[in-house]
Design a protein around this motif. Structure first.
Motif, PDB file in Angstrom:
ATOM      1  N   SER A  44       0.764  -1.270  -0.156  1.00 54.39           N
ATOM      2  CA  SER A  44       0.018   0.126  -0.052  1.00 54.39           C
ATOM      3  C   SER A  44       0.898   1.065  -0.138  1.00 54.39           C
ATOM      4  CB  SER A  44      -0.844   0.043   1.196  1.00 54.39           C
ATOM      5  OG  SER A  44      -0.117   0.065   2.362  1.00 54.39           O
ATOM      6  N   GLY A  45       2.209   1.329   0.282  1.00 49.81           N
ATOM      7  CA  GLY A  45       3.026   2.468   0.417  1.00 49.81           C
ATOM      8  C   GLY A  45       3.188   3.127   1.613  1.00 49.81           C
ATOM      9  N   ALA A  46       2.425   2.498   2.597  1.00 52.80           N
ATOM     10  CA  ALA A  46       2.358   2.750   4.066  1.00 52.80           C
ATOM     11  C   ALA A  46       4.046   2.585   4.727  1.00 52.80           C
ATOM     12  CB  ALA A  46       1.378   1.977   5.061  1.00 52.80           C
ATOM     13  N   VAL A  47       4.524   1.703   4.224  1.00 49.61           N
ATOM     14  CA  VAL A  47       5.895   1.235   4.758  1.00 49.61           C
ATOM     15  C   VAL A  47       6.722   1.278   3.469  1.00 49.61           C
ATOM     16  CG1 VAL A  47       7.429  -0.470   6.014  1.00 49.61           C
ATOM     17  CG2 VAL A  47       5.302   0.118   6.719  1.00 49.61           C
ATOM     18  N   LYS A  48       8.158   1.937   3.448  1.00 54.62           N
ATOM     19  CA  LYS A  48       8.678   1.848   2.515  1.00 54.62           C
ATOM     20  C   LYS A  48      10.295   1.241   2.979  1.00 54.62           C
ATOM     21  CE  LYS A  48       6.968   5.580  -0.142  1.00 54.62           C
ATOM     22  NZ  LYS A  48       6.641   7.021  -0.030  1.00 54.62           N
ATOM     23  N   ILE A  49      10.808   0.187   2.412  1.00 56.76           N
ATOM     24  CA  ILE A  49      12.188  -0.434   2.823  1.00 56.76           C
ATOM     25  C   ILE A  49      13.169   0.403   1.986  1.00 56.76           C
ATOM     26  CG2 ILE A  49      13.312  -2.470   2.714  1.00 56.76           C
ATOM     27  CD1 ILE A  49      10.444  -2.408   4.583  1.00 56.76           C
ATOM     28  N   VAL A  50      14.041   0.887   2.783  1.00 57.95           N
ATOM     29  CA  VAL A  50      15.007   1.806   2.130  1.00 57.95           C
ATOM     30  C   VAL A  50      16.265   1.576   3.040  1.00 57.95           C
ATOM     31  CG1 VAL A  50      13.510   3.634   1.334  1.00 57.95           C
ATOM     32  CG2 VAL A  50      14.467   3.977   3.220  1.00 57.95           C
ATOM     33  N   GLY A  51      17.566   1.741   2.128  1.00 60.23           N
ATOM     34  CA  GLY A  51      18.596   1.818   2.930  1.00 60.23           C
ATOM     35  C   GLY A  51      18.988   3.192   3.182  1.00 60.23           C
ATOM     36  N   GLN A  52      19.533   3.643   4.222  1.00 56.06           N
ATOM     37  CA  GLN A  52      20.044   5.108   4.375  1.00 56.06           C
ATOM     38  C   GLN A  52      21.690   5.268   4.577  1.00 56.06           C
ATOM     39  OE1 GLN A  52      17.875   7.056   7.498  1.00 56.06           O
ATOM     40  NE2 GLN A  52      18.598   9.171   6.953  1.00 56.06           N
ATOM     41  N   ALA A  53      22.212   5.993   3.607  1.00 53.24           N
ATOM     42  CA  ALA A  53      23.523   6.118   3.734  1.00 53.24           C
ATOM     43  C   ALA A  53      24.014   7.283   4.735  1.00 53.24           C
ATOM     44  CB  ALA A  53      23.986   6.602   2.397  1.00 53.24           C
ATOM     45  N   ASP A  54      25.102   6.978   5.380  1.00 54.38           N
ATOM     46  CA  ASP A  54      25.384   7.982   6.313  1.00 54.38           C
ATOM     47  C   ASP A  54      26.350   9.133   5.616  1.00 54.38           C
ATOM     48  OD1 ASP A  54      27.180   9.453   8.235  1.00 54.38           O
ATOM     49  OD2 ASP A  54      27.801   7.647   9.224  1.00 54.38           O
ATOM     50  N   PRO A  55      26.066  10.303   5.492  1.00 53.42           N
ATOM     51  CA  PRO A  55      26.582  11.454   4.726  1.00 53.42           C
ATOM     52  C   PRO A  55      28.133  11.404   4.992  1.00 53.42           C
ATOM     53  CG  PRO A  55      24.533  12.354   5.791  1.00 53.42           C
ATOM     54  CD  PRO A  55      24.805  10.933   6.330  1.00 53.42           C
ATOM     55  N   ALA A  57      30.210   8.833   5.588  1.00 53.13           N
ATOM     56  CA  ALA A  57      30.686   7.721   4.888  1.00 53.13           C
ATOM     57  C   ALA A  57      30.642   7.746   3.394  1.00 53.13           C
ATOM     58  CB  ALA A  57      29.888   6.508   5.341  1.00 53.13           C
ATOM     59  N   VAL A  58      29.795   8.518   2.930  1.00 50.62           N
ATOM     60  CA  VAL A  58      29.937   8.729   1.497  1.00 50.62           C
ATOM     61  C   VAL A  58      30.268  10.178   0.976  1.00 50.62           C
ATOM     62  CG1 VAL A  58      28.139   6.813   1.136  1.00 50.62           C
ATOM     63  CG2 VAL A  58      27.605   9.318   1.205  1.00 50.62           C
ATOM     64  N   ASP A  59      31.107  10.707   1.920  1.00 47.39           N
ATOM     65  CA  ASP A  59      31.589  12.222   1.402  1.00 47.39           C
ATOM     66  C   ASP A  59      30.645  13.208   0.985  1.00 47.39           C
ATOM     67  OD1 ASP A  59      34.310  11.336   2.344  1.00 47.39           O
ATOM     68  OD2 ASP A  59      34.537  10.698   0.587  1.00 47.39           O
ATOM     69  N   MET A  60      29.407  13.362   1.532  1.00 40.21           N
ATOM     70  CA  MET A  60      28.286  14.166   1.272  1.00 40.21           C
ATOM     71  C   MET A  60      27.930  14.858   2.751  1.00 40.21           C
ATOM     72  SD  MET A  60      27.769  13.976  -2.027  1.00 40.21           S
ATOM     73  CE  MET A  60      26.081  14.565  -2.367  1.00 40.21           C
ATOM     74  N   THR A  61      29.028  15.512   3.157  1.00 37.78           N
ATOM     75  CA  THR A  61      28.815  15.876   4.543  1.00 37.78           C
ATOM     76  C   THR A  61      28.362  17.570   4.401  1.00 37.78           C
ATOM     77  OG1 THR A  61      31.151  16.857   4.192  1.00 37.78           O
ATOM     78  CG2 THR A  61      30.707  14.648   5.398  1.00 37.78           C
ATOM     79  N   LEU A  62      28.357  18.213   3.056  1.00 40.48           N
ATOM     80  CA  LEU A  62      27.748  19.607   3.408  1.00 40.48           C
ATOM     81  C   LEU A  62      26.182  19.670   3.029  1.00 40.48           C
ATOM     82  CD1 LEU A  62      28.878  22.494   3.082  1.00 40.48           C
ATOM     83  CD2 LEU A  62      28.961  22.412   0.701  1.00 40.48           C
ATOM     84  N   LEU A  63      25.553  19.963   4.128  1.00 42.51           N
ATOM     85  CA  LEU A  63      24.090  20.272   4.146  1.00 42.51           C
ATOM     86  C   LEU A  63      23.822  21.544   4.091  1.00 42.51           C
ATOM     87  CD1 LEU A  63      21.478  18.654   4.341  1.00 42.51           C
ATOM     88  CD2 LEU A  63      21.759  19.089   7.136  1.00 42.51           C
ATOM     89  N   ALA A  64      22.641  21.893   3.011  1.00 44.27           N
ATOM     90  CA  ALA A  64      22.388  23.178   2.683  1.00 44.27           C
ATOM     91  C   ALA A  64      20.919  23.302   2.559  1.00 44.27           C
ATOM     92  CB  ALA A  64      23.205  23.780   1.633  1.00 44.27           C
ATOM     93  N   PHE A  65      20.464  24.221   2.875  1.00 43.70           N
ATOM     94  CA  PHE A  65      18.835  24.791   2.561  1.00 43.70           C
ATOM     95  C   PHE A  65      18.988  25.836   1.901  1.00 43.70           C
ATOM     96  CE2 PHE A  65      19.312  22.606   6.853  1.00 43.70           C
ATOM     97  CZ  PHE A  65      18.133  21.703   6.604  1.00 43.70           C
ATOM     98  N   ILE A  66      18.045  25.683   0.535  1.00 41.57           N
ATOM     99  CA  ILE A  66      18.025  26.660  -0.190  1.00 41.57           C
ATOM    100  C   ILE A  66      16.552  26.980  -0.691  1.00 41.57           C
ATOM    101  CG2 ILE A  66      18.482  27.303  -2.806  1.00 41.57           C
ATOM    102  CD1 ILE A  66      20.591  24.928  -2.830  1.00 41.57           C
TER     103      ILE A  66
END
Length: 153
Positions: A44-55, A57-66
Motif C-alpha cells: 500500500s506504500g504505508a511502509v517503504k523499505i530503504v537503505g539510508q547512507a551515512d553522509p 561515509a559517502v563524503d556528502m557532508t555539506l548540508l544546505a537549505f535553499i
C-alpha cells in the motif's frame, strides 16, 4: 490501518532490521500475521523499505537549505520535475511566504554546492532569486514519524 499496523510501523522506524519473530513477540501476533501485515503495508506504500547512507561515509557532508523564488506559479511543474530528477536535492517543499520553495540538499564540497546552485538550479526557467543557508552541524535528523511505540513485554 489499525493500531497494530501503527505499532509495527513505529517498531520498524526505531529499528528497520527487527526480525518478524521479534515484531510478533512485541505486538502479540503470530509471525505469519506479522508477515501478512508487512506485505500489505509495503504494497500500500504505508511502509517503504530503504537503505539510508551515512553522509560522512559517502563524503556528502555539506548540508544546505535553499530558498527559491519563481516568477510565476506556471513554472511550478517544471521546477518540481527538475528537483525530483536531481539526486542532490533530498527534499523539495512548496512553502508559504516570500519564497516559492525550500530545498534540502547535500553536496560533497562547497564547489559541488556551487555547481548545483549555479549550473542546475539558477539556470531553470523562472528562477527569480535564491537564498542558501549552510548547516554547521545537525542535532537531529530523522525520517521517523512520531508514532507511539507499543509497550514492551
Amino acid at each position: 490501518m489499525d493500531q497494530i499496523d501503527r505499532n509495527l510501523i513505529a517498531l520498524l522506524q526505531q529499528d528497520g532490521r527487527l526480525s518478524q519473530a521479534t515484531l510478533a513477540a512485541r505486538t502479540g501476533l503470530s509471525q505469519s500475521a506479522v508477515n501478512e501485515r508487512l506485505k500489505r503495508l509495503t504494497a500500500s506504500g504505508a511502509v517503504k523499505i530503504v537503505g539510508q547512507a551515512d553522509p560522512q561515509a559517502v563524503d556528502m557532508t555539506l548540508l544546505a537549505f535553499i530558498f527559491v523564488a519563481l516568477d510565476t506559479p506556471s513554472r511550478d511543474d517544471g521546477f518540481r520535475a527538475a528537483m525530483a530528477a536531481d539526486p542532490s536535492v533530498l527534499e523539495c517543499h512548496h512553502i508559504t511566504g516570500d519564497w516559492s520553495y525550500l530545498l534540502k540538499v547535500r553536496a560533497g564540497s562547497v564547489a559541488g554546492l556551487e555547481a548545483l546552485i549555479s549550473d542546475r538550479i539558477k539556470r531553470l526557467p523562472g528562477i527569480v532569486r535564491s537564498h542558501t543557508m549552510l548547516a554547521l552541524s545537525t542535532a537531529k535528523e530523522t525520517l521517523a514519524l512520531p508514532l507511539p511505540l507499543p509497550p514492551e513485554e
